[in-house]
Design an enzyme around this catalytic site. Structure first.
Site, mmCIF file in Angstrom:
data_model
loop_
_atom_site.group_PDB
_atom_site.id
_atom_site.type_symbol
_atom_site.label_atom_id
_atom_site.label_comp_id
_atom_site.label_asym_id
_atom_site.label_seq_id
_atom_site.Cartn_x
_atom_site.Cartn_y
_atom_site.Cartn_z
ATOM 1 N N ASP A 248 23.720 -17.682 174.578
ATOM 2 C CA ASP A 248 22.949 -17.922 173.363
ATOM 3 C C ASP A 248 22.966 -19.401 173.006
ATOM 4 O O ASP A 248 23.569 -20.220 173.696
ATOM 5 C CB ASP A 248 23.462 -17.055 172.206
ATOM 6 C CG ASP A 248 24.929 -17.291 171.897
ATOM 7 O OD1 ASP A 248 25.346 -18.462 171.886
ATOM 8 O OD2 ASP A 248 25.658 -16.308 171.653
ATOM 9 N N LYS A 270 19.378 -17.035 169.535
ATOM 10 C CA LYS A 270 18.915 -16.497 168.266
ATOM 11 C C LYS A 270 19.204 -17.511 167.167
ATOM 12 O O LYS A 270 20.227 -18.176 167.176
ATOM 13 C CB LYS A 270 19.629 -15.181 167.948
ATOM 14 C CG LYS A 270 19.324 -14.073 168.942
ATOM 15 C CD LYS A 270 20.013 -12.779 168.575
ATOM 16 C CE LYS A 270 21.501 -12.870 168.758
ATOM 17 N NZ LYS A 270 22.175 -11.591 168.536
#
Length: 461
Positions: A248, A270
């Site tokens: 991520d 995200k």
């Protein structure tokens, strides 16, 4: 990268060495060990050179350097004590597209020769690009002590096994796992070191007969708060063995640079309030690659079990019957506070610490009365967009307006910024930093001016 590292096959290749002193002797030994057909040109030669010529190991040509000597040569080395001659050799070599090394002239050479650790066929080369040759030598000495002499025998055996392994294991992933098992066999290395090839062969055969290695697995790895030096040793081992890395946006570039070069990298970053990849899709990606028999690492910033949705992902793996394990990481609260000179607990200021997410599924889930109590430190993850709400709720529930706060942006990295002030300034200060940032609330923030050791950009309201 100032120099491109490369190993040259010089066996039976004609090479020229210009110089006949002790320095040239050392270069000649290396070239002959590599199997080069060596011609040496100099005005005078050491007795060792003359002995080598009598033994038929090289050819000596006495006299001044003649560019014609470069004809048909693959490589040249200039090792005289005359810089003018050395540069002449370099210029004439480059004019003929021949690589040339000038000894002890890192800024005026076509290539450099590293310090080497020879465990043939395993070779380790160390170079500082000429900037710090003593440092390169020290590192070589450490590696000499670290790498046992019989590693070469292990590498030789591996070379003989390559075709058998390729025929036995149909995929690259399975072959890689076999080699990892083989090289982890201390008994195998010891058998080879003792000259017991029969015992070594039995141990190899046992590996071929061992249980299948095609079962996929997922390892949840905490990448830490940013500084690659804070990645755990086990975490480093996992990312260097993985077939697939699913990571991520909180995983730093410095950590990603440690990932095995040929691993597949899948970004599922995200942002707060905006899920670039839905959690269900991330779960499915983990399942798909594990079912293909791959070794998958789910790499998360900080610690995967602290606001990292690690539990949700493991639930999906458990439900599907996929094998998994977890490697914890240093969470952002620990890393950012330490690198900001803010101890999370202190006998005079805070007897407890609370880690709080700035984003919850429903408003009102947090017990603001408890959070506003004195004698503790609050650390808000992902709280920038909720800074106004955090400030308002804490004040409403009795926290003092002048309670010290700090916002840490890009904590533990060279890009770290720390902005400090009081609770009444939180909403304003939040506009001065960018994500990822951590909010620390409590009297321990007052210790920062005395305890800060990591020099970076800092600001006070």
């Amino acid at each position: 990268m100032d120099y491109f590292p490369i190993f040259c096959q010089l066996r039976t290749k004609p090479c020229l060495l210009v110089g006949g002193g002790e320095v040239a002797e050392r270069k000649a030994r290396l070239l002959m060990e590599a199997g080069a057909i060596l011609t040496v040109n100099a005005g005078r030669f050491t007795p060792q050179f003359e002995q080598w010529q009598r033994d038929g190991q090289l050819t000596l040509i006495a006299g001044d350097f003649d560019p014609a000597l470069l004809t048909g040569k693959w490589l040249a080395i200039a090792a005289t004590d005359d810089s003018r001659v050395n540069q002449q050799v370099l210029a004439q070599s480059e004019a003929r597209c021949i690589f040339c090394n000038v000894v002890d002239a890192a800024q005026q050479t076509g290539f450099i020769m590293p310090s080497i650790v020879d465990r043939s066929p395993l070779m380790v080369a160390v170079s500082s690009g000429g900037s710090a040759p003593v440092l390169a030598r020290i590192l070589r000495e450490k590696l000499e002590a670290l790498l046992p002499q019989h590693l070469g025998q292990v590498a030789h055996m591996a070379g003989h096994l390559r075709q058998r392994v390729k025929a036995h294991f149909p995929t690259l992933s399975l072959r890689r796992r076999f080699w990892e098992r083989l090289f982890a066999q201390d008994r195998l290395a010891q058998s080879l070191a003792n000259g017991d090839t029969t015992q070594a062969q039995q141990q190899v055969d046992a590996l071929f007969s061992a249980a299948p290695m095609d079962r996929g697995e997922v390892t949840l790895v905490g990448a830490g708060p940013g500084d690659a030096g804070l990645l755990t040793l086990k975490g480093l081992q996992q990312i260097q063995q993985a077939d697939v890395i699913i990571y991520d946006r909180l995983v730093s570039d410095e950590v990603m640079s440690l990932v095995r070069r040929d691993a597949t990298r899948i970004f599922v970053g995200k942002h707060a309030g905006h899920h670039c990849v839905p959690q269900e899709e991330i779960n499915q990606t983990l399942l798909d690659h594990a079912r293909e028999g791959k070794r998958v690492v789910r790499l998360k910033g900080g610690d995967p079990f602290i606001f990292g949705r690690g539990g949700e992902e493991l639930e999906a793996l458990a439900a599907a019957g996929i094998a998994f394990s977890v490697v914890p990481g240093i969470t952002a609260a620990s890393g950012c506070s330490a690198y900001s000179g803010i101890p999370l607990t202190h006998r005079d200021h805070a007897q407890s610490v609370r880690l709080v997410t700035g984003h919850t599924r429903q408003d009102g889930q947090l017990d603001w009365s408890c959070l506003a109590a004195a004698g503790q430190t609050l650390v808000f993850y992902m709280g920038l967009s909720q800074a106004a709400t955090i400030q308002q709720r804490l004040l409403q529930h009795g926290m003092l307006p002048d309670t010290p706060i700090a916002l840490v942006e890009n904590g533990t990295t060279i890009r770290q910024r720390v902005v400090s002030g009081t609770l009444t300034q939180l909403e304003t200060l939040a506009t001065r930093v960018a994500s990822p940032s951590l909010i620390i609330v409590g009297d321990v923030v007052t210790l920062r001016p005395r305890l800060n050791w990591f020099r970076c950009e800092a600001a006070s309201a």
